[in-house]
Every structure is written in C-alpha cells, then in structure tokens.
Design a protein around this motif. Structure first.
Motif, PDB file in Angstrom:
ATOM      1  N   TRP A 285     -39.126  54.135 134.995  1.00 42.53           N
ATOM      2  CA  TRP A 285     -39.032  53.570 133.648  1.00 42.53           C
ATOM      3  C   TRP A 285     -40.244  53.999 132.814  1.00 42.53           C
ATOM      4  O   TRP A 285     -40.114  54.334 131.638  1.00 42.53           O
ATOM      5  CB  TRP A 285     -38.927  52.047 133.705  1.00 42.53           C
ATOM      6  CG  TRP A 285     -37.654  51.513 133.111  1.00 42.53           C
ATOM      7  CD1 TRP A 285     -37.279  51.565 131.799  1.00 42.53           C
ATOM      8  CD2 TRP A 285     -36.579  50.858 133.802  1.00 42.53           C
ATOM      9  NE1 TRP A 285     -36.042  50.984 131.624  1.00 42.53           N
ATOM     10  CE2 TRP A 285     -35.590  50.537 132.833  1.00 42.53           C
ATOM     11  CE3 TRP A 285     -36.363  50.497 135.124  1.00 42.53           C
ATOM     12  CZ2 TRP A 285     -34.405  49.868 133.161  1.00 42.53           C
ATOM     13  CZ3 TRP A 285     -35.189  49.835 135.449  1.00 42.53           C
ATOM     14  CH2 TRP A 285     -34.224  49.534 134.477  1.00 42.53           C
ATOM     15  N   TYR A 286     -41.402  53.981 133.437  1.00 50.92           N
ATOM     16  CA  TYR A 286     -42.623  54.401 132.736  1.00 50.92           C
ATOM     17  C   TYR A 286     -42.528  55.870 132.320  1.00 50.92           C
ATOM     18  O   TYR A 286     -42.827  56.227 131.169  1.00 50.92           O
ATOM     19  CB  TYR A 286     -43.830  54.176 133.646  1.00 50.92           C
ATOM     20  CG  TYR A 286     -45.130  54.697 133.088  1.00 50.92           C
ATOM     21  CD1 TYR A 286     -45.798  54.015 132.073  1.00 50.92           C
ATOM     22  CD2 TYR A 286     -45.690  55.875 133.582  1.00 50.92           C
ATOM     23  CE1 TYR A 286     -46.995  54.495 131.560  1.00 50.92           C
ATOM     24  CE2 TYR A 286     -46.889  56.361 133.071  1.00 50.92           C
ATOM     25  CZ  TYR A 286     -47.540  55.669 132.064  1.00 50.92           C
ATOM     26  OH  TYR A 286     -48.725  56.150 131.558  1.00 50.92           O
ATOM     27  N   GLU A 287     -42.090  56.729 133.237  1.00 50.05           N
ATOM     28  CA  GLU A 287     -42.015  58.161 132.952  1.00 50.05           C
ATOM     29  C   GLU A 287     -40.966  58.471 131.892  1.00 50.05           C
ATOM     30  O   GLU A 287     -41.217  59.244 130.963  1.00 50.05           O
ATOM     31  CB  GLU A 287     -41.696  58.929 134.236  1.00 50.05           C
ATOM     32  CG  GLU A 287     -42.820  58.939 135.253  1.00 50.05           C
ATOM     33  CD  GLU A 287     -42.431  59.672 136.519  1.00 50.05           C
ATOM     34  OE1 GLU A 287     -41.255  60.100 136.625  1.00 50.05           O
ATOM     35  OE2 GLU A 287     -43.294  59.814 137.409  1.00 50.05           O
ATOM     36  N   ASN A 288     -39.786  57.881 132.019  1.00 49.99           N
ATOM     37  CA  ASN A 288     -38.677  58.238 131.138  1.00 49.99           C
ATOM     38  C   ASN A 288     -38.789  57.628 129.745  1.00 49.99           C
ATOM     39  O   ASN A 288     -38.153  58.113 128.803  1.00 49.99           O
ATOM     40  CB  ASN A 288     -37.352  57.842 131.780  1.00 49.99           C
ATOM     41  CG  ASN A 288     -36.932  58.789 132.886  1.00 49.99           C
ATOM     42  OD1 ASN A 288     -36.305  59.812 132.638  1.00 49.99           O
ATOM     43  ND2 ASN A 288     -37.297  58.465 134.122  1.00 49.99           N
ATOM     44  N   THR A 289     -39.578  56.564 129.602  1.00 51.99           N
ATOM     45  CA  THR A 289     -39.831  56.013 128.263  1.00 51.99           C
ATOM     46  C   THR A 289     -41.131  56.556 127.688  1.00 51.99           C
ATOM     47  O   THR A 289     -41.602  56.082 126.656  1.00 51.99           O
ATOM     48  CB  THR A 289     -39.887  54.476 128.293  1.00 51.99           C
ATOM     49  OG1 THR A 289     -40.934  54.049 129.180  1.00 51.99           O
ATOM     50  CG2 THR A 289     -38.563  53.886 128.740  1.00 51.99           C
ATOM     51  N   LYS A 290     -41.706  57.541 128.392  1.00 54.49           N
ATOM     52  CA  LYS A 290     -42.944  58.196 127.944  1.00 54.49           C
ATOM     53  C   LYS A 290     -44.063  57.183 127.698  1.00 54.49           C
ATOM     54  O   LYS A 290     -44.747  57.207 126.666  1.00 54.49           O
ATOM     55  CB  LYS A 290     -42.680  59.047 126.700  1.00 54.49           C
ATOM     56  CG  LYS A 290     -41.618  60.125 126.912  1.00 54.49           C
ATOM     57  CD  LYS A 290     -41.482  61.030 125.723  1.00 54.49           C
ATOM     58  CE  LYS A 290     -40.342  62.035 125.916  1.00 54.49           C
ATOM     59  NZ  LYS A 290     -40.464  62.838 127.133  1.00 54.49           N
ATOM     60  N   GLY A 291     -44.200  56.276 128.649  1.00 55.37           N
ATOM     61  CA  GLY A 291     -45.286  55.306 128.593  1.00 55.37           C
ATOM     62  C   GLY A 291     -44.984  54.043 127.817  1.00 55.37           C
ATOM     63  O   GLY A 291     -45.856  53.175 127.689  1.00 55.37           O
TER      64      GLY A 291
END
Length: 504
Positions: A260-266
């Motif tokens: 989730w962190y990676e795909n929402t770009k932080g």
C-alpha cells in the motif's frame, strides 16, 4: 466518497482516451495528468495526487478532459469528504449486516446524524486468478448513512462490526471516516494473500483457491490511500493450516502495509494501524478444549495479546466473552461490543488517544511452594474479579504438571484450578496436592470459556476482559518466559541429540 485526508495525500485516478490531458482545479491549485497505457488496466489511465487537505466540509471535484483534438468534456465527483479511510476485511462475522444483529435496529434511526461524518462502501464478492487493477463489481457505491444504505435484506450491506467501529471513531474524532467493507464468508486467510506472502510461510502453491481474493478484492485498492485496516477472520483456519496462521497473519499484515505504501507513492503509512478480532465461540456448548482455543492463540502469534514484537502497531478486540447461545452461535448477534472494542484500539494506537483498549496482560507465572502466583502488567490499569460471575463456571485456569506432554490433544495432563484469590496485580492459585513440578498455566483455554461477559477477570476501569493466555511456570526469583513451541521442540531435539551422543 471519502478521500484520505491530511497529513497524507489523496489519490484519484480514472480512464480516458489515449493522450488526453486531465485537469483538476481544487483550493486555488490546478492538477494535471496525461493518460498512459499501463499493463493490467483496461484503458489508458490517468492519476492525480492531491496535496494534503484538512478541511472537513464536502467538496465537489470537477475534472476536465482535453483530448488530442482539443475537444473537452467534464466529469464531476460531488459531495466528496476528506477523512480517514478504513478497510474492514475478513469473513462472515465481518460481513454480518446490521439488519440481522440484535443491536442493529436502533442504528437505522440515528444514521442521519452521521450524514457528513461517515461514508459507506461495500465491495461485491468476486474472485480472480491474476491481479486486477480495478474492481470487477461493486455491491454498494459510496453512500451517506441512511436507513437504505445501512439496511438491506439478507447479508448485502452494511457490515455491523464495520459500522459500530466507524461510529466509535467518528464520535471521538473531528473529521470524516470512510468505511470500505471487503469480506467473504467462509474464506481462509490464504485466499487474501499473494503467492509471495504464502511463500514466506512455506504454504505450497497447489490450492487453486489461494490468492484469489487478494487478486480480485485487495489488489485493486493498492493505489487508493487508506488510514488502516480492521480484520475479523480465522474461523475457517481452525480446520485449515491452523498452525500456520500466526506466520500467515504476520506475513499478510507486513506485505499489505509495504505494498500500500509503495503503490500510493508514500500516501499510506508504511506501518498503518491494523486491528484484529479474537474469535468468540462457534457452538452453544463448549466446555472442552479444542482447536478453537489454539486458533485464538495463533491470532496473536503466540503472545496472547497485541501489539507485540511480531505484530507491531496491531491492536486486538477480543470476542472471547461475547458468547451467543442462539441458533447460529458462530455468528454472535451482538456486534456493537466488537466494533466498540476495535474502535478503542484504533483510537489508542492510530490516533494517540489515551483510551484503555485492553485489560492487563500476564507478565509471568511463579511457583511458590504450594501456590502459583500469576503477575500481570498494569500498563492497561488494574483488573477485578467477580465471584458471582466465576461461581457460574469455575473453569478459568488450568495447570499442567509432572509431564513433558502438556500439549497432547487428549488434555489428560491438565488440572482445572477452581480456587484462586486476587491480590493487587496478581492472581494466587492453589497447587493440586498431586502436582510436584508445575509446567504451564493457561487461562480461558476453552471453546466456550464463559457466558456472555461472564469470564472471571476484567479490567476494573474499562470492563474489558483479560484475554486467553498460556504461560510457562518458573520458580520463584526467575523471570517468566513467553511460550514459543518452536523453541520447545528445538530444545527437546537438542537434548535428545546431546544425550545420545554422550552415551554412544
């Protein structure tokens, strides 16, 4: 709709013609995006990341598409709130809707009070054999709370646990809450995990059901920023890979957060708060020890409480005392308690509110001549003992002694300890006369350990129950140890090896 609020950035995306420019004007700033062809998406896709917004009033978002021939068209998203988005996942006890619960009817009359505070969304159940980037179906699109959006016939919408959880948050916070119900009755945890997550726990990739719900119902949300997750699942794993559940749950929580962190770009916290519900009972009668008790233990990765070293920033709402003796006991009908307990954990761990969300937990068990002293950590206040409650079912504590086979399925080596006293932050148990060396003490290690809210020990300040535990007994003066069965097994193997080597 609710989009993730300050301090995180909201993300909106959609489809348009190839090469089109999408523009959004919001709070005196213009955002632009050009469509791209991306693997997995059915059409060219655009994506806009909005600066963090703390306003709590509704917004209307106007999007303008400018095509390559300079023709324009507009799309509107109306009545949008910026708040905290929580995903409510799991199996049927999360799916159970307000209209079939004992404490759900009154919620329909007050739904309008949360019109600008809560929004509801329910995913349609479907599965896939490969990662999906958009939902295949939606059961309930973003809705304001109302009689119509909260009450449906059958088990359509809205989740009782998720609603009571969201309501508890809303009553204690000053900003909106978005609730996404994403569950499937009877599903095992393996169906919600990617192949990489399963591989970490040595789960063979031979079951065609594995990962299907991860592909279809979780993967599409990875680009949508969220604040946290609450999870009510585990019943189906009592009979399937139960001994792997602790590892599977750890792996799932860790990887969900990472992706989730990676795909929402932080735009999603890499250690976002994650809540779980410890299982209630599944039968009307349950005065026996079975796999259900072990599943509860596995849910906590062998600690008996959350958060812990393996499940950091994870909070737990136990349902061990929320017993239902109705026709369908595996689905307790009083869901408000579960939602409220989850809310307390989220407010404490997720919002730094000084609210007690757990009862005192066991620190160590000490053998002192003819008694056993169970010491508790008082981080979460003091506990109290109700003799009237305990007199109904004097089967809270068990002791295993004088054997190395404490964990055989027949439970023949365990004594039921019916007499105990509470002294400050300790429980004093009287050792049976036939016990020479105490090995382990367990608490509430029953399929159905008590009647509704009638277990022996509760927090004096919050009325939350002391959760089931299993603890090794140590001699007076030594520190207690948490049970880790892998270490126990390794020690036995090491001992046998050394013994045979020295006697060859």
């Amino acid at each position: 709709m609710v989009l993730q609020r300050f301090p995180h950035s909201a993300v909106v995306w959609g489809y348009a013609d190839s090469g089109s420019k999408i523009s959004l004007f919001l709070k005196n700033k213009e955002y632009n995006s050009i469509t791209e062809n991306k693997i997995g998406y059915k059409s060219p896709v655009w994506r806009i990341q909005i600066d963090p917004i703390s306003d709590t009033n509704p917004f209307d978002l106007e999007f303008t598409e400018t095509k390559t021939d300079n023709k324009t068209s507009k799309i509107y998203l109306r009545n949008i709130l910026f708040g905290d988005v929580w995903l409510c996942g799991g199996q049927s006890n999360m799916q159970l809707t307000l209209n079939v619960t004992e404490d759900g009817q009154q919620e329909f009359t007050i739904a309008h009070e949360f019109k600008n505070k809560i929004r509801l969304f329910t995913v349609q159940q479907h599965f896939a054999d490969q990662p999906q980037y958009d939902l295949l179906q939606i059961k309930q699109n973003w809705s304001e709370p109302s009689l119509e959006s909260l009450r449906s016939y059958g088990w359509e919408y809205f989740s009782a646990v998720c609603w009571h959880f969201g309501k508890k948050l809303s009553q204690n916070l000053e900003h909106p809450i978005g609730l996404i119900v994403n569950c499937w009755g009877g599903s095992e945890i393996e169906r919600w995990m990617s192949p990489d997550m399963l591989k970490k726990c040595d789960i063979p990739n031979t079951n065609s059901n594995h990962s299907q719900l991860w592909y279809s119902m979780i993967h599409p949300f990875l680009t949508f920023p969220i604040y946290g997750v609450v999870w009510y699942q585990g019943e189906s794993n009592t009979w399937y890979n139960r001994d792997k559940y602790g590892c599977n749950f750890e792996s799932m929580v860790s990887k969900w957060r990472e992706l989730w962190y990676e795909n929402t770009k932080g735009s999603t916290n890499p250690s976002y708060p994650f809540g779980l519900v410890q299982l209630a009972n599944s039968e009307k009668e349950g005065d026996f020890v079975d796999k259900w008790a072990w599943t509860r233990w596995e849910q906590t990765s062998g600690y008996g409480y959350c958060p812990n070293e393996k499940l950091k920033n994870v909070f737990m709402a136990t349902a061990v005392d929320l017993i239902d003796n109705g026709d369908d006991p595996i689905h307790p009908r009083k869901k408000s308690d579960v939602g409220i307990r989850l809310g307390l954990g989220a407010l404490n761990l997720g919002y730094n509110k000084t609210l007690e969300f757990a009862a005192p937990r066991v620190k160590k068990v000490i053998e002192e001549e003819k008694i056993l002293r169970i010491e508790f950590q008082s981080d979460f206040g003091r506990f109290e003992f109700d003799e009237k409650k305990y007199s109904i079912n004097k089967k809270g504590f068990d002791l295993c002694c004088d054997t190395d086979d404490c964990f055989k399925d027949d439970n023949m080596n365990w004594f039921v300890l019916k007499d105990f006293q509470v002294l400050n932050d300790s429980v004093l148990l009287e050792k049976p006369s036939g016990c020479t060396k105490s090995k382990y003490v367990r608490y509430l290690w029953r399929h159905k350990p008590c009647e509704y809210k009638m277990c022996p020990l509760y927090s004096k300040t919050s009325s939350l129950p002391v959760t089931p535990f299993l603890s090794e007994v140590v001699l007076s003066g030594n520190r207690g140890m948490r049970v880790n069965f892998n270490y126990v097994n390794y020690f036995i193997i090491f001992f046998i090896f050394c013994f045979t080597t020295n006697h060859v």
